[in-house]
Each structure stands twice: as C-alpha cells, then as structure tokens.
Design an enzyme around this catalytic site. Structure first.
Site, short mmCIF file in Angstrom:
data_model
loop_
_atom_site.label_atom_id
_atom_site.label_comp_id
_atom_site.label_asym_id
_atom_site.label_seq_id
_atom_site.Cartn_x
_atom_site.Cartn_y
_atom_site.Cartn_z
N THR A 88 -28.59 -7.96 9.41
CA THR A 88 -29.26 -7.63 8.15
C THR A 88 -28.24 -7.09 7.15
O THR A 88 -27.38 -6.28 7.51
CB THR A 88 -30.36 -6.58 8.41
OG1 THR A 88 -31.21 -7.09 9.43
CG2 THR A 88 -31.15 -6.30 7.15
N ASN A 121 0.79 -1.22 0.00
CA ASN A 121 0.00 0.00 0.00
C ASN A 121 0.83 1.27 0.00
O ASN A 121 0.32 2.34 -0.28
CB ASN A 121 -0.96 0.00 1.19
CG ASN A 121 -0.24 -0.16 2.50
OD1 ASN A 121 0.55 -1.09 2.67
ND2 ASN A 121 -0.47 0.74 3.43
N CYS A 136 -2.76 5.59 6.00
CA CYS A 136 -3.34 4.93 7.18
C CYS A 136 -2.58 5.22 8.45
O CYS A 136 -3.12 5.14 9.54
CB CYS A 136 -3.38 3.43 6.97
SG CYS A 136 -3.82 2.98 5.31
N GLN A 151 -5.14 -2.87 -2.28
CA GLN A 151 -4.57 -1.97 -3.29
C GLN A 151 -4.71 -2.52 -4.70
O GLN A 151 -4.57 -1.79 -5.67
CB GLN A 151 -3.08 -1.75 -3.00
CG GLN A 151 -2.80 -1.14 -1.66
CD GLN A 151 -3.32 0.27 -1.57
OE1 GLN A 151 -3.21 1.06 -2.51
NE2 GLN A 151 -3.91 0.62 -0.45
#
Lengths: 132, 319
Positions: B156, B67, B242, B95
C-alpha cells in the site's frame, strides 16, 4: 560518540598542557602515535632523583586521546619512575570509562609514559639510579 | 536481468557507501566493477568514463554531486555518452535535488535516487526514478504481492509521504535559484572569514564546480572528532554524516589523494535555505576558537611552528 563526564572534563580543562625544554638533562620526552592514524601524543616529565616532579603533554587526537594523556600527566606527577612505569592502560580505561573503540587512546597514553621515562633514562646512561 | 548483455559496471571510489557496498556485493555475484579514481577535486571526467567503457559494460553508476565535498560530476555529458553506447546510467542525486537543476531527460539519466530536497522533504521518505522508455529500465521486483508501483515494489502506498515529497520537490524547483544563491552567499562568507582568521586550512573539493551549500575544510594539526567536540552548538560532521560512526578517515578524501593526516582533520559544513547570516558568524567564532585552542594542545602545530617538517619524521604507528 558518547563520552563520559570525565573525558569531557579533561577535554574542556586539560591538565598540564605545555612543553619543557627537551634538551634539558632532567627532562624526558616521549612522542608516540602518528598523524595518519589520527593520534600523536607528546608527554614530558621533569625528574628529580628518581621522582617525577612535573609533567606536561600536548596531544593531537580525539577527545579520548586528549583525556587519556591529560589524566596520565596527573597520575605520574609525584610518582617515582618505577611507580609511573607500572601504570596500565586498563586503569585509564576504567577511570575515563572509555568505550571499546577508544581503548587504543589509553594504550597510547601508557606508551607515552614509558617513552618519556625511557628517554630520560637514555639521557642518564646505564648507571641511572633505579629502585629494584 | 541484464546479465546476458554483459557483466561490467563502472563506478567511482568517491561514491557513497550505498553504491560502493552494492558494487562489492555484485562482484561476489560475478560482475566486474571498475572503480574510477576521481580527480584531486573529487570529480569524474567524461574521458575517464570513455576510457573505462567496454563492450560488455551494462551500467555506469556515478553520483550527481559528492556528498562529502560537494563536487559536481558532468552528468549530462556522461549520460549522453552512456546512451550513445547503449549503457544504462544510474546517478545518485541525493545531494543534488533542490540545490542544482536535475533533469533526467536532458541529463540522460536512467535510474536515480533523488531522495528529495533534504531540508524540505518529510524525513524517511525517498524515491527511486526508473526510466520508462528510451530505454525502458527493467528491475527485479523488490517485493511481490499486488504489483504496486509498476510491479517493482508491492504494498500500500504511503500517500501522506508521497504528497509531502511532491510538495517538497515543487518548492525546491520553484525556489531553487534563490535557495542556491542564498546558500552560496553564506558559504562564501563563511569560508572568507575562516581563511582570514586561521592559517593552515585547506579546502577539499572543487571551488567552482560544487554544491552551493557545501564546504569541506581540513584544519591541519587538529583532529576532526576533537574539533567537533569543541563546537557543541554546531551540527556538522567529520567526513560524511553517514559514516561518522566509523573511525576511519573519509574514503572520499582518500580517493582524492588527500593524506590520512588531513583527512582526519576534515569537517563538512552545510548551508541551506534555513541558515541565517547571524548563525554563520556564530559558527565562525566557534570554529576559530576551537581550532586555536586545539592547536595550542597540538604537538604537531608546535613542531611546525618550530620549523620541523613533520612529513619527514619517522612515526611509530601501529595503533
């Protein structure tokens, strides 16, 4: 990283950027920090009598490091050596509103002032005039 | 669930923190982890994996593409080796999807987090690929309560998110070649101009085997964070996006043997299907201007210009 307006101003318009001839007897040079830590500051003073008449810096580092050293040169200009030695990093933190992770930048700026003065005094030997 | 088969995991020091932090956690639970050291270009070779495999290895976790530097791992070969040895293969394709072909069958991948093409998918939606057969991968349920998603994650389903992600993957697949060609062309144009206008710039990663839209460059003698401040109109990251909240230099560059000094000076640029040529020219101007300005401010650049070898200086560190 959110910077204060003052940091951004010093980053965009750094004061007193440059170098003096470090071999001159009236010049004191301080280089602190290390490239692998991401900060290196070079701060130089030009001294007449016991007064700092001019100061210059160059800094490799983040915006806060640049701002701290730029501010340091502004503050020490016109001060006596002893007055300059009394500058504390906490004053720089306060003036620039540095966040906690950037306090080391102010410490480095204080160290740079002290290193430059130390270099000047070393050049002039133990007999240097000093206010006590 | 696989503990009776063995307790050894193989990964690499250049993985994303999502994998590394998980491995650290597993070590606390008694697993043994081998962290492979990548090549200087940031890749892992088949031979490295082969040498690290043990009879009790249960999982190999190696990313498709890095990344930060974009280096591509030989996923197909590593996957084939894992299957031959009966070891599960996890590959983080975050990536890679939408940028290079990703085929979990041909590439022998058992588990993957493709996330979806980053510039097309609905934000916040992601997916996990779990192989159903040959071998069937069994996971502990992330949450109980209804048995949705083959019992792994009850709750759900997010239908609009799934539809959006599906469409994004479809577009990424049908337009992959053209997107990749576009990104490579812009990236090469960008790098060509940067290298022509600035000295002391180093490329991090593998020039050939990397993602089409990735360019990770180190600008010596200027610090990454101050550089980013210098081009406020560009959205780039110093290290990986990040971990940009941290002041530590990139762990990926460190693992590749890039010195801390250069790691502090690195910027990752990304180019995608929505990037235009004019934007590249604008970016080059901004980068060149900022680097030149900061080098004027840099005591290191001054020393180098004076012929001083800064690697020989005794720096006083401690900050």
């Amino acid at each position: 990283m959110a910077y204060s307006d003052k940091v951004i101003d010093h980053y965009n318009n750094p004061r007193n950027v440059g170098s003096f001839d470090k071999t001159k007897s009236n010049v004191g040079t301080g280089v602190v920090g290390a490239p692998e830590c991401g900060d290196v500051m070079k701060l130089q003073i030009e001294v007449e009598g016991d007064r700092i008449v001019d100061a210059k810096f160059k800094t490799f580092g983040c915006g806060s490091a640049i701002a701290s050293s730029s501010l340091a040169t502004e503050w020490i200009k016109g001060k006596t050596l002893d007055e300059a030695l009394s500058i504390q990093n906490t004053q720089i933190v306060e003036e620039l509103s540095l966040p906690p992770v950037k306090i080391h930048c102010s410490v480095l700026a204080e160290d740079a002032i002290k290193a430059a003065i130390h270099d000047y005094k070393t050049k002039h030997g133990p007999g240097v005039r000093r206010q006590t | 669930m696989y503990a009776e088969k063995g307790k050894h995991v193989i990964t690499s020091l250049a993985e994303h923190k999502a994998v590394l932090d998980t491995c650290k956690h597993l070590e606390k639970q008694g697993l043994e982890v081998t962290y492979l050291e990548p090549t200087k270009a940031g890749g892992i070779t088949l031979e490295m994996v082969r040498a690290a495999l043990r009879p009790d290895t249960i999982l190999v976790a190696l990313m498709w593409a890095n990344n930060e530097v974009g280096t591509l791992n030989p996923v197909r070969e590593i996957g084939a080796l894992c299957h031959e040895k009966g070891v599960l293969f996890f590959s983080d394709a975050t990536q890679a999807v939408g940028k290079v072909p990703v085929d979990v069958e041909a590439d022998h991948v058992d588990l993957s987090v493709p996330v979806g093409p980053q510039d097309l998918r609905p934000q916040g939606r992601r997916l996990l690929y779990v192989r159903r057969k040959n071998p069937r991968v069994r996971l502990v349920a992330q949450m109980d309560g209804g048995g949705h998603e083959r019992g792994m994650r009850s709750g759900t389903l997010n239908v609009p998110g799934i539809v959006g992600l599906g469409k994004a993957c479809e577009l990424a697949r049908t337009e992959l070649e053209q997107d990749a060609a576009h990104a490579s062309e812009l990236r090469d144009w960008f790098e060509g101009r940067i290298f022509a206008e600035l000295d002391h710039v180093a490329l991090n990663g593998d020039r050939e085997h990397r993602l089409p839209g990735n360019s990770n460059l180190s600008f010596s003698y200027v610090e990454g964070e101050s550089l980013i401040m210098g081009f406020k109109d560009l959205a780039v990251s110093s290290g990986s996006a990040c971990t940009s909240a941290s002041l530590e230099p990139s762990h990926v560059l460190r693992s590749m043997g890039v010195g801390d000094e250069l790691a502090h000076s690195s910027i990752r640029f990304g180019f995608g299907r929505f990037t235009k040529r004019e934007e590249i020219d604008f970016a080059v101007e901004q980068v060149v201007k900022a680097v030149r300005r900061l080098r004027e401010l840099s005591p290191l650049y001054e020393m180098v210009k004076e012929g001083i070898d800064i690697s020989k200086i005794q720096w006083q560190s401690g900050h």
